[in-house]
Design an enzyme around this catalytic site. Structure first.
Site, short mmCIF file in Angstrom:
data_model
loop_
_atom_site.label_atom_id
_atom_site.label_comp_id
_atom_site.label_asym_id
_atom_site.label_seq_id
_atom_site.Cartn_x
_atom_site.Cartn_y
_atom_site.Cartn_z
N GLN A 241 -10.61 3.24 1.54
CA GLN A 241 -12.10 3.02 1.80
C GLN A 241 -12.82 4.02 2.83
OE1 GLN A 241 -13.71 0.45 0.55
NE2 GLN A 241 -15.67 1.08 1.54
N SER A 267 -14.87 -3.37 4.68
CA SER A 267 -14.96 -3.73 3.35
C SER A 267 -14.17 -5.05 2.83
CB SER A 267 -14.35 -2.62 2.53
OG SER A 267 -14.41 -2.98 1.14
N HIS A 269 -13.11 -5.49 0.24
CA HIS A 269 -12.01 -5.03 -0.85
C HIS A 269 -10.65 -4.98 -0.04
CE1 HIS A 269 -14.33 -4.38 -4.38
NE2 HIS A 269 -15.31 -3.97 -3.63
N GLU A 320 -25.71 -6.26 -5.21
CA GLU A 320 -24.63 -5.84 -5.84
C GLU A 320 -24.17 -7.03 -6.93
OE1 GLU A 320 -21.31 -4.37 -3.86
OE2 GLU A 320 -22.46 -2.82 -2.62
N HIS A 323 -20.27 -7.44 -7.50
CA HIS A 323 -19.26 -7.54 -6.38
C HIS A 323 -18.84 -9.14 -6.19
CE1 HIS A 323 -17.17 -6.47 -2.37
NE2 HIS A 323 -17.22 -7.86 -2.35
ZN LIG Z 1 -17.40 -4.04 -4.23
#
Ligand SMILES: [Zn+2]
Length: 353
Positions: A241, A267, A269, A320, A323
């Site tokens: 990241q 993040s 993620h 987004e 996501h």
């Molecule tokens: Zn994302």
């Protein structure tokens, strides 16, 4: 005539005596209902009924006979240190009806916090479940500045939105929790890596096991409706990241990059619970139809669209569509039904106070 007066007089004396004895009997009957420790104090009053709050107060070292009238208006609640709390609040000039509302609507933690503060006018806050006494001044200032409804002002301040993004950062204590909140104010430890990462189906992308399995189900359900949804970014380490964020900084100003890329540690993620998804090899964005399907159906598989339209003020990110974040079916369904961001949901329903 004289006789009659005499009889009446005798009757009066006898009647008076009877009433006197009756009252004494009543008084001792009432007194007997009070606990033994309370009786000496109660005996010195003109109390005609049993009252639980008075009983508890008179049994404690906090008892103040000048506050008897107030005690009688305060409803007893079973809470640790009740007498001290009542007496402290009365001494801070809270009225009995305010004290009743405080006990009925504030958490024990909040009541305890209140004992260490000067009098606060709580009228705007009794109904707000995520109200935190410690942030009172910030709520007042933020509500005045933004002219928001009080419940929104409370949630936004709780989420630190009265500060700039990436200020007042807290490190999350529960990175392994499936419900962990990671955003611009809540960072994962740099060395955090989930220990149950697995591949999503035949793809080399990794997610935490439960999220990977749920994503496969979601993709299978989409396939039945002729949509080809595929992951294109899932778990990302802190270092990955960091590289990504710095790469974006080569072309865009930091204020722009911050609207579409998370700083390292911030993040989702990195949790292994988030996935960017696309609907064809050539398109990073979902088509409108597929996005709508995702909004309407992803919760059935435990996912939410994490950065929805209209949520930028709270999330700090542009919309987004691609996501999604796994939080489990129960909570994803609630977030979907309430139509709020996960940040708000977390503060309202999940945060431990
Ligand atoms: Zn994302």
């Amino acid at each position: 005539m004289k006789k009659l007066v005499l009889i009446c007089f005798v009757c009066l004396i006898a009647g008076g005596g009877f009433i006197f004895l009756f009252n004494r009997h009543q008084k001792s009957k009432i007194l007997a209902q009070y606990s033994e420790e309370a009786r000496p104090s109660i005996k010195a009053t003109k109390i005609k009924d049993y009252n639980k709050t008075l009983d508890v107060m008179a049994s404690s070292s906090s008892y103040n006979k000048d506050h008897i009238d107030s005690y009688l208006e305060i409803e007893y609640v079973s809470q640790p240190d009740f007498p001290n709390k009542v007496e402290t609040l009365l001494n801070k000039n809270y009225k009995p009806e305010e004290i009743n509302k405080i006990f009925a609507s504030l958490s024990e933690t909040n009541v305890t916090k209140l004992l260490n503060k000067d009098y606060l006018d709580l009228n705007n806050f009794y109904q707000i479940s995520n109200f935190d006494v410690d942030l009172y001044d910030e709520y007042i200032a933020y509500q005045k500045e933004k002219n928001l409804d009080w419940d929104k002002a409370v949630t936004y301040v709780n989420l630190h939105l009265n500060h700039n993004f990436y200020e007042n950062i807290e490190t999350v204590e529960n990175p392994d929790d499936l419900l962990v909140l990671v955003n611009k104010f809540h960072a994962l430890p740099a060395d955090y890596e989930p220990d149950d990462l697995v591949n999503v189906g035949q793809y080399s992308y990794k997610m935490r096991k439960v999220a990977a399995e749920s994503l496969e189900q979601l993709m299978a359900a989409a396939a039945l409706e002729n949509m080809n949804l595929i992951p294109f970014s899932t778990y990302r380490s802190y270092d990955y990241q960091k590289g990504l964020y710095e790469y974006y900084l080569q072309t865009d100003d930091v204020s722009v990059v911050d609207t579409y890329s998370a700083r390292p540690g911030h993040s989702e993620h990195q949790t292994g619970l988030a996935c960017d998804i696309r609907s064809s090899v050539l398109n990073d964005n979902l088509t409108d139809h597929d996005y709508q399907w995702m909004l309407d159906n992803s919760y059935k598989y435990g996912f939410i669209v994490r950065y929805p339209k209209g949520g930028s003020e709270i999330t700090g990110y542009v919309e987004e569509p691609w996501h999604i974040r796994y939080i489990g079916v129960e909570h994803a369904t609630k977030v979907h039904d309430l139509g709020i961001t996960y940040d708000e949901y977390y503060d309202l329903y999940l945060k431990k106070s």
